[in-house]
Design a protein around this motif. Structure first.
Motif, PDB file in Angstrom:
ATOM      1  N   GLN A  94       0.542  -1.538  -0.222  1.00  0.00           N
ATOM      2  CA  GLN A  94      -0.009  -0.308   0.165  1.00  0.00           C
ATOM      3  C   GLN A  94       1.342   1.211   0.004  1.00  0.00           C
ATOM      4  N   TRP A  95      -0.046   2.093  -0.345  1.00  0.00           N
ATOM      5  CA  TRP A  95       1.323   3.641  -0.865  1.00  0.00           C
ATOM      6  C   TRP A  95       0.532   4.865  -1.035  1.00  0.00           C
ATOM      7  N   ARG A  96       1.174   5.713  -0.132  1.00  0.00           N
ATOM      8  CA  ARG A  96       0.296   7.482   0.217  1.00  0.00           C
ATOM      9  C   ARG A  96       1.611   8.087  -0.586  1.00  0.00           C
ATOM     10  N   SER A  97       0.974   9.251  -0.180  1.00  0.00           N
ATOM     11  CA  SER A  97       1.842  10.592  -1.053  1.00  0.00           C
ATOM     12  C   SER A  97       1.989  11.777   0.766  1.00  0.00           C
ATOM     13  N   VAL A  98       3.304  11.349   1.488  1.00  0.00           N
ATOM     14  CA  VAL A  98       3.968  11.843   2.207  1.00  0.00           C
ATOM     15  C   VAL A  98       3.710  13.952   2.066  1.00  0.00           C
ATOM     16  N   ASP A  99       4.258  13.988   0.895  1.00  0.00           N
ATOM     17  CA  ASP A  99       4.333  15.138   0.678  1.00  0.00           C
ATOM     18  C   ASP A  99       4.227  15.087  -1.079  1.00  0.00           C
ATOM     19  N   SER A 100       4.965  16.434  -1.774  1.00  0.00           N
ATOM     20  CA  SER A 100       4.952  16.627  -3.099  1.00  0.00           C
ATOM     21  C   SER A 100       6.255  15.406  -3.349  1.00  0.00           C
ATOM     22  N   LYS A 101       7.516  15.477  -2.389  1.00  0.00           N
ATOM     23  CA  LYS A 101       9.175  14.516  -3.174  1.00  0.00           C
ATOM     24  C   LYS A 101       8.915  13.665  -2.089  1.00  0.00           C
ATOM     25  N   THR A 102       8.032  12.960  -0.495  1.00  0.00           N
ATOM     26  CA  THR A 102       7.816  11.460  -0.557  1.00  0.00           C
ATOM     27  C   THR A 102       7.041  10.622  -0.393  1.00  0.00           C
ATOM     28  N   ALA A 103       6.775   9.516  -0.613  1.00  0.00           N
ATOM     29  CA  ALA A 103       5.898   8.052  -0.734  1.00  0.00           C
ATOM     30  C   ALA A 103       6.560   7.546  -0.031  1.00  0.00           C
ATOM     31  N   ARG A 104       5.039   7.208   0.780  1.00  0.00           N
ATOM     32  CA  ARG A 104       5.378   6.019   1.761  1.00  0.00           C
ATOM     33  C   ARG A 104       4.783   4.296   1.277  1.00  0.00           C
ATOM     34  N   VAL A 105       5.997   3.496   1.748  1.00  0.00           N
ATOM     35  CA  VAL A 105       5.111   2.326   0.664  1.00  0.00           C
ATOM     36  C   VAL A 105       4.959   1.191   2.226  1.00  0.00           C
ATOM     37  N   ILE A 106       3.795   0.597   2.341  1.00  0.00           N
ATOM     38  CA  ILE A 106       4.063  -0.497   3.978  1.00  0.00           C
ATOM     39  C   ILE A 106       3.558  -1.583   3.688  1.00  0.00           C
ATOM     40  N   PHE A 107       4.225  -2.540   4.094  1.00  0.00           N
ATOM     41  CA  PHE A 107       3.360  -4.117   3.543  1.00  0.00           C
ATOM     42  C   PHE A 107       3.180  -4.795   4.659  1.00  0.00           C
ATOM     43  N   ASN A 108       2.165  -5.785   4.641  1.00  0.00           N
ATOM     44  CA  ASN A 108       1.813  -6.784   5.261  1.00  0.00           C
ATOM     45  C   ASN A 108       1.954  -8.166   5.172  1.00  0.00           C
ATOM     46  N   LEU A 109       1.700  -8.914   5.285  1.00  0.00           N
ATOM     47  CA  LEU A 109       1.717 -10.355   4.285  1.00  0.00           C
ATOM     48  C   LEU A 109       1.140 -11.033   5.748  1.00  0.00           C
ATOM     49  N   GLU A 110      -0.145 -11.424   5.046  1.00  0.00           N
ATOM     50  CA  GLU A 110      -0.938 -12.590   5.004  1.00  0.00           C
ATOM     51  C   GLU A 110      -0.884 -13.518   6.184  1.00  0.00           C
ATOM     52  N   GLY A 111      -1.205 -13.531   7.287  1.00  0.00           N
ATOM     53  CA  GLY A 111      -0.909 -14.558   7.849  1.00  0.00           C
ATOM     54  C   GLY A 111       0.321 -14.459   8.683  1.00  0.00           C
ATOM     55  N   VAL A 112       0.968 -16.675   9.675  1.00  0.00           N
ATOM     56  CA  VAL A 112       1.220 -16.361  10.159  1.00  0.00           C
ATOM     57  C   VAL A 112       2.946 -16.621   9.519  1.00  0.00           C
ATOM     58  N   ASN A 113       3.203 -17.122   9.135  1.00  0.00           N
ATOM     59  CA  ASN A 113       3.956 -17.951   8.257  1.00  0.00           C
ATOM     60  C   ASN A 113       5.327 -17.321   7.838  1.00  0.00           C
ATOM     61  N   GLY A 114       4.857 -15.379   7.057  1.00  0.00           N
ATOM     62  CA  GLY A 114       6.217 -15.010   7.157  1.00  0.00           C
ATOM     63  C   GLY A 114       7.300 -15.676   6.245  1.00  0.00           C
ATOM     64  N   VAL A 115       8.310 -15.067   5.441  1.00  0.00           N
ATOM     65  CA  VAL A 115       9.074 -15.776   4.129  1.00  0.00           C
ATOM     66  C   VAL A 115       9.863 -15.263   4.327  1.00  0.00           C
ATOM     67  N   SER A 116      11.635 -16.651   3.724  1.00  0.00           N
ATOM     68  CA  SER A 116      12.126 -15.867   4.064  1.00  0.00           C
ATOM     69  C   SER A 116      12.921 -15.970   2.423  1.00  0.00           C
ATOM     70  N   GLY A 117      14.343 -15.806   2.864  1.00  0.00           N
ATOM     71  CA  GLY A 117      14.934 -15.798   0.721  1.00  0.00           C
ATOM     72  C   GLY A 117      15.664 -14.012   0.681  1.00  0.00           C
ATOM     73  N   SER A 118      15.520 -13.920  -0.821  1.00  0.00           N
ATOM     74  CA  SER A 118      15.559 -12.669  -1.459  1.00  0.00           C
ATOM     75  C   SER A 118      14.441 -12.021  -2.996  1.00  0.00           C
TER      76      SER A 118
END
Length: 201
Positions: A94-118
């Motif tokens: 998900q993302w939103r604009s903080v101001d004209s030169k900044t955007a904030r990106v957030i994420f949260n995986l569903e479930g509780v397993n998580g993910v590993s690797g690259s």
């Protein structure tokens, strides 16, 4: 007789020291590979749409995170932010604009397993609206694991306009010891993502 006793004592002491050293090495776990996040930006050509990728390497049990993208608004304009992926697991952003030169990106995986690797945390589309440097950097980065604890991470500069930047190891390396403040940040981050998902439904 005394000479033999002294020789046996030295031999026993040496064996004891060697055994203690072996125990010390056995007790120390293997050093895990360092988690790193890097930002890659292709060459900027006025009038084109280019895509910057936020890559992650050697992450373990990733569950949630956020970061800010700071850029030159006279040169770049965000037109899209696409989900990333690690292996076969999609990273829903998900993302939103903080101001004209900044955007904030957030994420949260569903479930509780998580993910590993690259893989990639996100891909960001920019319209190049004029000539000049994009000055794209990543800041305020935070990665959390399935236990709502901060993941020790080195955040790198962007490889802006096709030129490699230097990693900000001293300034951007996150502390490895999670505290109460970090756990609160992860709980707050999860709540924000859940609210954003609720608004979309």
């Amino acid at each position: 007789m005394k000479k033999n006793s002294w020789t046996e004592l030295k031999r026993g002491t040496l064996l004891g020291i060697c055994f203690a050293v072996l125990l010390m090495f056995a007790a120390v776990p293997c050093q895990a590979q360092q988690t790193t996040v890097s930002l890659n930006m292709p060459e900027l050509v006025k009038g084109n749409t280019v895509y910057a990728t936020v890559s992650v390497d050697n992450v373990e049990n990733l569950d949630a995170g956020q970061f800010d993208l700071v850029f030159n608004p006279d040169v770049l304009k965000i037109v899209s932010v696409e989900n990333g992926s690690i292996g076969n697991t999609e990273i829903p952003v998900q993302w939103r604009s903080v101001d004209s030169k900044t955007a904030r990106v957030i994420f949260n995986l569903e479930g509780v397993n998580g993910v590993s690797g690259s893989g990639e945390l996100a891909k960001i589309g920019f319209e190049v609206i004029s000539d000049g440097k994009g000055d794209l950097i990543i800041s305020n980065g935070l990665l959390g694991n399935t236990e709502a604890k901060r993941i020790d991470t080195i955040w790198g500069d962007s490889k802006d306009d096709g030129k490699e930047g230097e990693e900000q190891e001293a300034d951007t390396k996150q502390t490895a010891t999670p505290g109460f403040e970090t756990e609160l940040s992860m709980i707050g981050l999860t709540a924000v993502v859940c609210l954003a998902r609720g608004k979309q439904r």
